[in-house]
Design an enzyme around this catalytic site. Structure first.
Site, PDB file in Angstrom:
ATOM      1  CG  HIS A 248      -1.946  -1.125   1.161  1.00  0.00           C
ATOM      2  ND1 HIS A 248      -2.858  -1.326   0.148  1.00  0.00           N
ATOM      3  CD2 HIS A 248      -2.115  -2.162   2.026  1.00  0.00           C
ATOM      4  CE1 HIS A 248      -3.554  -2.425   0.396  1.00  0.00           C
ATOM      5  NE2 HIS A 248      -3.126  -2.946   1.511  1.00  0.00           N
TER       6      HIS A 248
ATOM      7  CG  ASP B 283       1.300  -1.399  -3.542  1.00  0.00           C
ATOM      8  OD1 ASP B 283       1.894  -2.241  -2.853  1.00  0.00           O
ATOM      9  OD2 ASP B 283       0.220  -0.868  -3.212  1.00  0.00           O
TER      10      ASP B 283
END
Length: 542
Positions: free
Chosen positions: A134, A139
């Site tokens: 996150h 990511d």
């Protein structure tokens, strides 16, 4: 959590060239409002970390410089990221000319064995490590690794161009796993009712994944006799407003629908609780924009209650059902009750009076006028399925099994019972139903599942011989598994075959099998069937 009311607080990207990561980019972005606690909880980014970060305009310029001539962006769940990026570009007065490749969509096709395709699940499946889940750069790095892994697999299948990925490994299973949205489908006429039933069948047979689904392409095939509404906040149009998609994107979505829905504020309050929207003002703004879009497209806009129960207090019943389905928000029931015209007009008092009148009264009546009078959901009469030649198939199978069990010369009682049942089955066109039931039961048995029959099917010897039921409705009797010799017992003494004393076959001395539950076939024909010859006990029950 939504591009409409949220702001970008971090951008992370990597650049892929020749199937390798060649550059990285990362920046925090200072928002114009205080950071919600939930976002800190999800991302670990705090308000203090953003104080010295560049504003969105500066961060966007840096990001665009990093992208250079590259117009293809791959994200994991492209709808979410594309909404934020495109809105930021629009707000900055820049062209939205990126093309998006969705690694989530590709993973559903390439790794169909996975039960869930969350980024964490696919990362674990490929034995990758996401150092800071996150967070934007982390990511992006793991998404790039997933994409390169997919490229390797695709290359082995002779896929050399990005455009070829559009249909790569596209299967019925991957179609079933596509994201889904709500849609309202109404029937214009009786043919429309049949078309809806056909769509329901397709949704359950061909596209079922966790719940029935249907493709828009399937709906388009039958659109002539249907009326399509854009539905609640679970509809793709409302979701596109939440995702702050472009005017063209919204306009293209609206083309699919015959009318666009707006609903009372209370129906959307969960979006505020989930921090997708900030306040009722956001809901009002979206409803106004839906009305404006409908006017631009010359389509009716309709105020719909999304009614799930009759009276307000009946919400408790829906809460009970939702609790059984493990929903987390059962205590916060939306007010999905049937409102009067006056109540609906009051719900939309923020619209101009003539607009509210159109939404609540005139346009719903217009939609209703599109539907022919006299449409019935189920026609009177019986409409059993028809399969060419199935009567002969069923009859031959029944006699084959009967001779197998009871010998070439069937005892008179059995022969008459079979003849009687086949006459009824043929008269009422039950052959296809018997045939289909047999197929289902045999398939279940082949897959290792036990099947227990219920109801009047236990009174049918035909069903027994077809293997649909394990209950033999004949009077108590012995049957030899070796020579098929059959001997009926006195039903007044023995109620069922299982109560018969053990006995050897009088012809070949093999131990008899004991069978029969003495159930008259009239049970299958219902309460109005002839009952003169029924045993006293059955007459008492009926």
């Amino acid at each position: 959590l939504s591009a409409r009311v949220g702001e970008i607080i971090e951008i992370g990207a990597v650049k892929i060239k020749n199937k390798a990561v060649v550059a990285e980019f990362s920046t925090l972005v200072k928002p114009t409002v205080a950071l919600p606690a939930r976002i800190t909880e999800i991302t670990t980014i705090t308000q203090s970390m953003l104080e010295s970060a560049p504003c969105i305009d500066s961060a966007l310029e840096e990001f665009l410089r990093f992208c250079g001539d590259c117009r293809l962006i791959c994200t994991y769940n492209a709808d979410f990221d594309a909404g934020f990026i495109d809105k930021a570009l629009r707000d900055a007065g820049k062209a939205e000319d990126f093309v998006y490749l969705d690694a989530l969509h590709l993973s559903r096709r390439v790794f169909p064995e996975l039960k869930t395709h969350k980024l964490k699940s696919v990362t674990k499946h490929l034995k990758l490590e996401n150092m800071q889940a996150h967070r934007a750069l982390s990511d992006a790095v793991v998404t790039a690794k997933i994409l390169l892994h997919i490229f390797d697999i695709a290359h082995r299948d002779n896929i050399e161009q990005i455009a070829q990925l559009r249909d790569y490994k596209k299967t019925a299973e991957s179609d079933r796993r596509k994201p889904h949205h709500h849609c309202i489908v109404l029937a214009k006429n009786q043919q429309g009712i049949e078309d809806i039933y056909r769509l329901v069948s397709h949704a359950n047979i061909h596209y079922f994944y966790r719940r029935p689904k249907i493709l828009k392409s399937e709906i388009r095939k039958y659109k002539e006799n249907l009326i399509l509404g854009s539905a609640c906040d679970g509809g793709e149009l409302y979701q596109a407003f939440i995702d702050a998609r472009s005017e063209k994107y919204l306009s293209d979505l609206a083309d699919f629908y015959d009318y666009l829905e707006i609903q009372p504020l209370g129906n959307y309050m969960h979006l505020i609780g989930d921090e997708v929207l900030r306040s009722t003002e956001d809901i009002i703004e979206i409803n106004r924009e839906i009305v404006k879009l409908a006017q631009e497209k010359n389509k009716p806009f309709v105020a719909a209650g999304d009614v799930h129960f009759l009276d307000k207090e009946d919400g408790i019943f829906r809460a009970v059902l939702m609790n059984a389905l493990k929903y987390d928000d059962v205590e916060n029931q939306a007010p999905l009750y049937l409102r009067s015209t006056a109540q609906m007009l009051a719900e939309f008092d923020y619209l101009e009076k003539d607009i509210a009148q159109l939404a609540v009264v005139e346009n719903p009546n217009k939609i209703a006028s599109y539907c022919e009078e006299g449409i019935v959901p189920v026609r009177e009469g019986s409409y059993p399925p028809v399969i060419e030649g199935v009567g002969q198939i069923v009859s031959e199978y029944i006699y084959e099994r009967a001779h197998e069990k009871y010998g070439d010369a069937l005892p008179e009682l059995i022969a008459k019972r079979i003849e009687k049942e086949l006459t009824v089955i043929d008269k009422y066109n039950y052959s296809a139903l018997y045939y289909l039931a047999q197929k289902v039961v045999l398939k279940a048995h082949d897959d290792g599942y036990l099947v227990g029959s219920r109801g009047s099917v236990g009174s049918s010897l035909a069903a027994t011989l077809l293997g649909i039921t394990e209950v033999n409705p004949l009077p108590p009797h012995y049957v030899c598994p070796h020579c098929t010799h059959t001997e009926f017992a006195d039903a007044k003494i023995y109620g069922v075959g299982a109560d018969l004393p053990d006995k050897l076959c009088e012809k070949c001395k093999t131990p008899y099998e004991k069978d029969g539950f003495d159930i008259p076939f009239e049970c299958f024909l219902g309460f109005e069937a002839p009952s003169a010859k029924w045993p006293p006990a059955w007459r008492a029950i009926m």
